[in-house]
Design a protein around this motif. Structure first.
Motif, PDB file in Angstrom:
ATOM      1  N   SER A 340     -12.204  -7.032   9.795  1.00  0.00           N
ATOM      2  CA  SER A 340     -11.080  -6.177   9.402  1.00  0.00           C
ATOM      3  C   SER A 340      -9.946  -6.252  10.412  1.00  0.00           C
ATOM      4  N   THR A 341     -10.261  -6.558  11.676  1.00  0.00           N
ATOM      5  CA  THR A 341      -9.207  -6.670  12.688  1.00  0.00           C
ATOM      6  C   THR A 341      -8.409  -7.960  12.528  1.00  0.00           C
ATOM      7  N   VAL A 342      -8.889  -8.874  11.705  1.00  0.00           N
ATOM      8  CA  VAL A 342      -8.132 -10.082  11.367  1.00  0.00           C
ATOM      9  C   VAL A 342      -7.443  -9.913  10.016  1.00  0.00           C
ATOM     10  N   ILE A 343      -8.155  -9.303   9.077  1.00  0.00           N
ATOM     11  CA  ILE A 343      -7.620  -9.112   7.724  1.00  0.00           C
ATOM     12  C   ILE A 343      -6.420  -8.177   7.734  1.00  0.00           C
ATOM     13  N   THR A 344      -6.507  -7.097   8.489  1.00  0.00           N
ATOM     14  CA  THR A 344      -5.441  -6.087   8.467  1.00  0.00           C
ATOM     15  C   THR A 344      -4.093  -6.637   8.931  1.00  0.00           C
ATOM     16  N   PRO A 345      -3.993  -7.301  10.099  1.00  0.00           N
ATOM     17  CA  PRO A 345      -2.679  -7.866  10.474  1.00  0.00           C
ATOM     18  C   PRO A 345      -2.161  -8.869   9.455  1.00  0.00           C
ATOM     19  N   ALA A 346      -3.061  -9.660   8.833  1.00  0.00           N
ATOM     20  CA  ALA A 346      -2.617 -10.627   7.828  1.00  0.00           C
ATOM     21  C   ALA A 346      -2.025  -9.915   6.616  1.00  0.00           C
ATOM     22  N   LEU A 347      -2.647  -8.823   6.182  1.00  0.00           N
ATOM     23  CA  LEU A 347      -2.126  -8.076   5.035  1.00  0.00           C
ATOM     24  C   LEU A 347      -0.793  -7.415   5.361  1.00  0.00           C
ATOM     25  N   VAL A 378       2.843  -0.636   6.416  1.00  0.00           N
ATOM     26  CA  VAL A 378       1.708   0.048   7.034  1.00  0.00           C
ATOM     27  C   VAL A 378       1.109   1.059   6.070  1.00  0.00           C
ATOM     28  N   ARG A 379       1.957   1.815   5.371  1.00  0.00           N
ATOM     29  CA  ARG A 379       1.458   2.801   4.405  1.00  0.00           C
ATOM     30  C   ARG A 379       0.675   2.129   3.276  1.00  0.00           C
ATOM     31  N   THR A 380       1.192   1.033   2.767  1.00  0.00           N
ATOM     32  CA  THR A 380       0.542   0.349   1.644  1.00  0.00           C
ATOM     33  C   THR A 380      -0.818  -0.208   2.044  1.00  0.00           C
ATOM     34  N   VAL A 381      -0.892  -0.862   3.193  1.00  0.00           N
ATOM     35  CA  VAL A 381      -2.160  -1.430   3.645  1.00  0.00           C
ATOM     36  C   VAL A 381      -3.155  -0.319   3.957  1.00  0.00           C
ATOM     37  N   GLY A 382      -2.679   0.793   4.510  1.00  0.00           N
ATOM     38  CA  GLY A 382      -3.566   1.929   4.753  1.00  0.00           C
ATOM     39  C   GLY A 382      -4.172   2.463   3.462  1.00  0.00           C
ATOM     40  N   LEU A 383      -3.355   2.554   2.409  1.00  0.00           N
ATOM     41  CA  LEU A 383      -3.861   3.000   1.105  1.00  0.00           C
ATOM     42  C   LEU A 383      -4.855   1.996   0.544  1.00  0.00           C
ATOM     43  N   TRP A 384      -4.581   0.712   0.708  1.00  0.00           N
ATOM     44  CA  TRP A 384      -5.546  -0.309   0.271  1.00  0.00           C
ATOM     45  C   TRP A 384      -6.883  -0.135   0.994  1.00  0.00           C
ATOM     46  N   LEU A 445     -19.094  -4.147   3.179  1.00  0.00           N
ATOM     47  CA  LEU A 445     -17.701  -4.301   2.754  1.00  0.00           C
ATOM     48  C   LEU A 445     -16.905  -3.014   2.951  1.00  0.00           C
ATOM     49  N   SER A 446     -17.553  -1.875   2.813  1.00  0.00           N
ATOM     50  CA  SER A 446     -16.842  -0.604   2.987  1.00  0.00           C
ATOM     51  C   SER A 446     -16.312  -0.452   4.419  1.00  0.00           C
ATOM     52  N   ARG A 447     -16.947  -1.130   5.375  1.00  0.00           N
ATOM     53  CA  ARG A 447     -16.490  -1.034   6.767  1.00  0.00           C
ATOM     54  C   ARG A 447     -15.138  -1.703   6.958  1.00  0.00           C
ATOM     55  N   VAL A 448     -14.839  -2.707   6.127  1.00  0.00           N
ATOM     56  CA  VAL A 448     -13.515  -3.344   6.201  1.00  0.00           C
ATOM     57  C   VAL A 448     -12.439  -2.318   5.880  1.00  0.00           C
ATOM     58  N   GLY A 449     -12.610  -1.606   4.761  1.00  0.00           N
ATOM     59  CA  GLY A 449     -11.633  -0.593   4.383  1.00  0.00           C
ATOM     60  C   GLY A 449     -11.535   0.525   5.397  1.00  0.00           C
ATOM     61  N   HIS A 450     -12.680   0.909   5.967  1.00  0.00           N
ATOM     62  CA  HIS A 450     -12.693   1.997   6.946  1.00  0.00           C
ATOM     63  C   HIS A 450     -11.814   1.656   8.150  1.00  0.00           C
ATOM     64  N   PHE A 451     -11.965   0.462   8.683  1.00  0.00           N
ATOM     65  CA  PHE A 451     -11.185   0.107   9.866  1.00  0.00           C
ATOM     66  C   PHE A 451      -9.741  -0.254   9.516  1.00  0.00           C
ATOM     67  N   MET A 452      -9.498  -0.679   8.287  1.00  0.00           N
ATOM     68  CA  MET A 452      -8.112  -0.909   7.864  1.00  0.00           C
ATOM     69  C   MET A 452      -7.310   0.385   7.931  1.00  0.00           C
ATOM     70  N   VAL A 453      -7.841   1.443   7.327  1.00  0.00           N
ATOM     71  CA  VAL A 453      -7.099   2.712   7.333  1.00  0.00           C
ATOM     72  C   VAL A 453      -7.036   3.290   8.743  1.00  0.00           C
TER      73      VAL A 453
END
Length: 550
Positions: A340-347, A378-384, A445-453
């Protein structure tokens, strides 16, 4: 000197600056995560076959975070020197760790083969030492909270500077790397404990080795922090006084207590100002910040039992899952958290480019457009992220609802038999492999979303809150995290049987859904110009006199 005060740096200088910051963060987190794991092991050895001591330790840590996090954040905001504040958190944290190791050396340990459970206060000496260790744990935890708030909310925004579309080390990227370092330390540091124990086959020796290593890391951290501050003079410049309403109210409130401190303050009076200075005012300030719904939505996720925590692991073992499968699944969850620390900056980068196509550029609107684009991304990715976690939890609940063992209460009317509850673990053992695979896949997979937000809320707190209130807000946010974590444990006490876990799982999904609703409601609100102030973090605390001296 001009480069330190905001001039252009070469890419190599910029890279080295952040490598030093990452090294500082790594040293601190490695020490902290090692101690957290070692303390669990030491408590288990000192009090065998009893969870009482572990429970007392966990509750004490959670309650201290609930009560004092906001005060720690307020102290950071009021402290004029960034460097001195960070060094104070390092010293308090590591001093508590070293003294705690020394206390463990004097803790009586049951002999090998002990079969009876040990009470936390089975004798006077053990009770006193354990009480001191609990106090040191509180100091360690508050030092760790203070270090995180000081580095994330005070140092990083100043070091990042002005946000531009082509920035290489923006807040999203820096926050992601620092979270990645924390996750790696949490995963790897505990694995070295068995190596240390086997290398020094004596309890006294390996505890002393850990104490010495902590002291060495302590010295390296202080040296590294001073080097960073020396090379980035904006960190060493005293904070400029703020005139926002929240800060002025804090100062006016402090003036009311001047009659309590004639001459030099006594230690109790200092502790009073630091820990109890009208927390209701800080709470009101928290809810006056426009981004508080995003913060609350993120904190609500602490209520869920659907994570690789002690609650879920204990339940899965109870209904027949093997420790081997759970261990592998937990490792996959750690890997997904790292991803998630790689996916989030890319998104976030993708959203920046996408939103930039619909914006005008040039003139005086350019910076404001960039700020609004960053805020919207930032708001959009947080909601995702929070939506991703909610979506992944739904199939988990459906699976657990069918897997939960049925109590014999449902099949008998005899009062005597009704008190006994039996569980058929053979049903779990005979499940087709696709069911546990599916369960663990969605859980990871839920951990990806958790760390994204988590990353997005962290960035919002770094740029959309006045600099004089960032740490106070983050400290109050940590208090809400501790509150919801305490509610999590209270719920597991109320519904403590395996056949009742389904209700905890269902409640977790409902709470996560509530978080999605709150975040979505806030995300749809238009971004006010005075809120999206990414440009305000550039060099606002460097005085003009410093530039003239250069």
């Amino acid at each position: 000197m001009s480069s330190e005060l905001g001039g252009k740096r070469t890419s190599w200088e910029e890279k080295m600056k952040w490598w030093k910051v990452y090294a500082l963060h790594f040293l601190f987190m490695w020490n902290s995560r090692t101690f957290e794991y070692v303390s669990i092991f030491l408590v288990a050895r000192a009090f065998p076959q009893s969870l009482t001591a572990t429970s007392i330790k966990g509750i004490t840590s959670t309650v201290s975070g609930l009560l004092f996090s906001s005060a720690v954040g307020n102290w950071i905001d009021r402290s004029p020197s960034r460097l001195r504040t960070l060094l104070t958190t390092i010293c308090f944290n590591h001093a508590a760790v070293v003294v705690s190791y020394i206390c463990w050396l004097s803790m009586p340990v049951p002999g090998e083969g002990t079969t009876h459970s040990e009470s936390s206060f089975s004798n006077f000496q053990k009770g006193v030492v354990f009480g001191i260790i609990l106090l040191l744990d509180v100091i360690h935890d508050l030092g760790a909270i203070g270090n995180r708030l000081s580095l994330e909310r005070d140092w990083v925004p100043i070091l990042v500077g002005h946000i531009t579309p082509d920035i290489n080390y923006g807040l999203t990227e820096v926050n992601a790397v620092m979270t990645r370092i924390d996750l790696v330390c949490k995963l790897v540091a505990p694995s070295l404990l068995p190596v240390i124990i086997s290398a020094w086959n004596s309890r006294t020796r390996w505890i002393l080795v850990l104490a010495v290593l902590t002291a060495v890391f302590w010295v390296l951290e202080v040296w590294c922090a001073r080097i960073i501050a020396k090379e980035n003079l904006e960190l060493d410049v005293p904070k400029m006084p703020s005139h926002d309403s929240a800060t002025e109210e804090d100062l006016a409130m402090e003036d009311r207590y001047n009659h309590l401190r004639p001459g030099l303050q006594s230690l109790p009076q200092k502790m009073y100002f630091i820990l109890y200075q009208d927390p209701a005012v800080r709470l009101r300030h928290y809810f006056s910040i426009p981004m508080w719904p995003a913060s609350i939505a993120s904190a609500l996720l602490q209520l869920t039992v659907l994570a690789y925590s002690a609650t879920l692991i204990t339940y899965l073992l109870e209904i027949g899952f093997s420790l081997y499968s759970i261990t592998i699944a937990r490792a996959s969850g750690a890997i997904m958290a790292l991803s998630s620390t790689v996916i989030t900056p890319a998104l976030v980068g993708h959203m920046r480019k996408r939103l930039s196509r619909n914006r005008f550029s040039g003139g005086q609107r350019e910076d404001k457009d960039n700020d609004e684009i960053e805020g919207k991304a930032v708001r959009t990715v947080g909601l995702w992220g929070i939506s991703c976690q909610f979506t992944c939890l739904i199939p988990i609940v459906l699976l657990l609802w069918n897997l939960s063992p049925k109590s014999s209460e449902q099949t008998t009317t005899s009062p005597t038999i009704r008190e006994a509850t039996t569980y058929d673990t053979s049903k779990t053992a005979s499940l087709p492999p696709i069911i546990p695979i599916t369960l663990f896949a969605f859980l990871s997979l839920s951990r990806v979303g958790h760390f994204m937000v988590h990353l997005m809320v962290q960035e919002l707190g770094q740029v959309e809150i006045p600099a004089s209130q960032r740490s106070t807000f983050a400290g109050t946010e940590q208090s809400f995290n501790s509150l919801f974590a305490l509610c999590h444990w209270a719920a597991t006490v109320g519904w403590n049987r395996p056949d009742q876990f389904r209700y905890l799982a269902l409640g977790s999904v409902l709470v996560c859904g509530l978080g999605v609703g709150v975040f979505a409601w806030w995300e749809r609100k238009p971004i006010r110009r005075e809120v999206a102030r990414y440009e305000s973090i550039a060099m606002g605390n460097v005085t003009p006199e410093d530039d003239e001296e250069d």
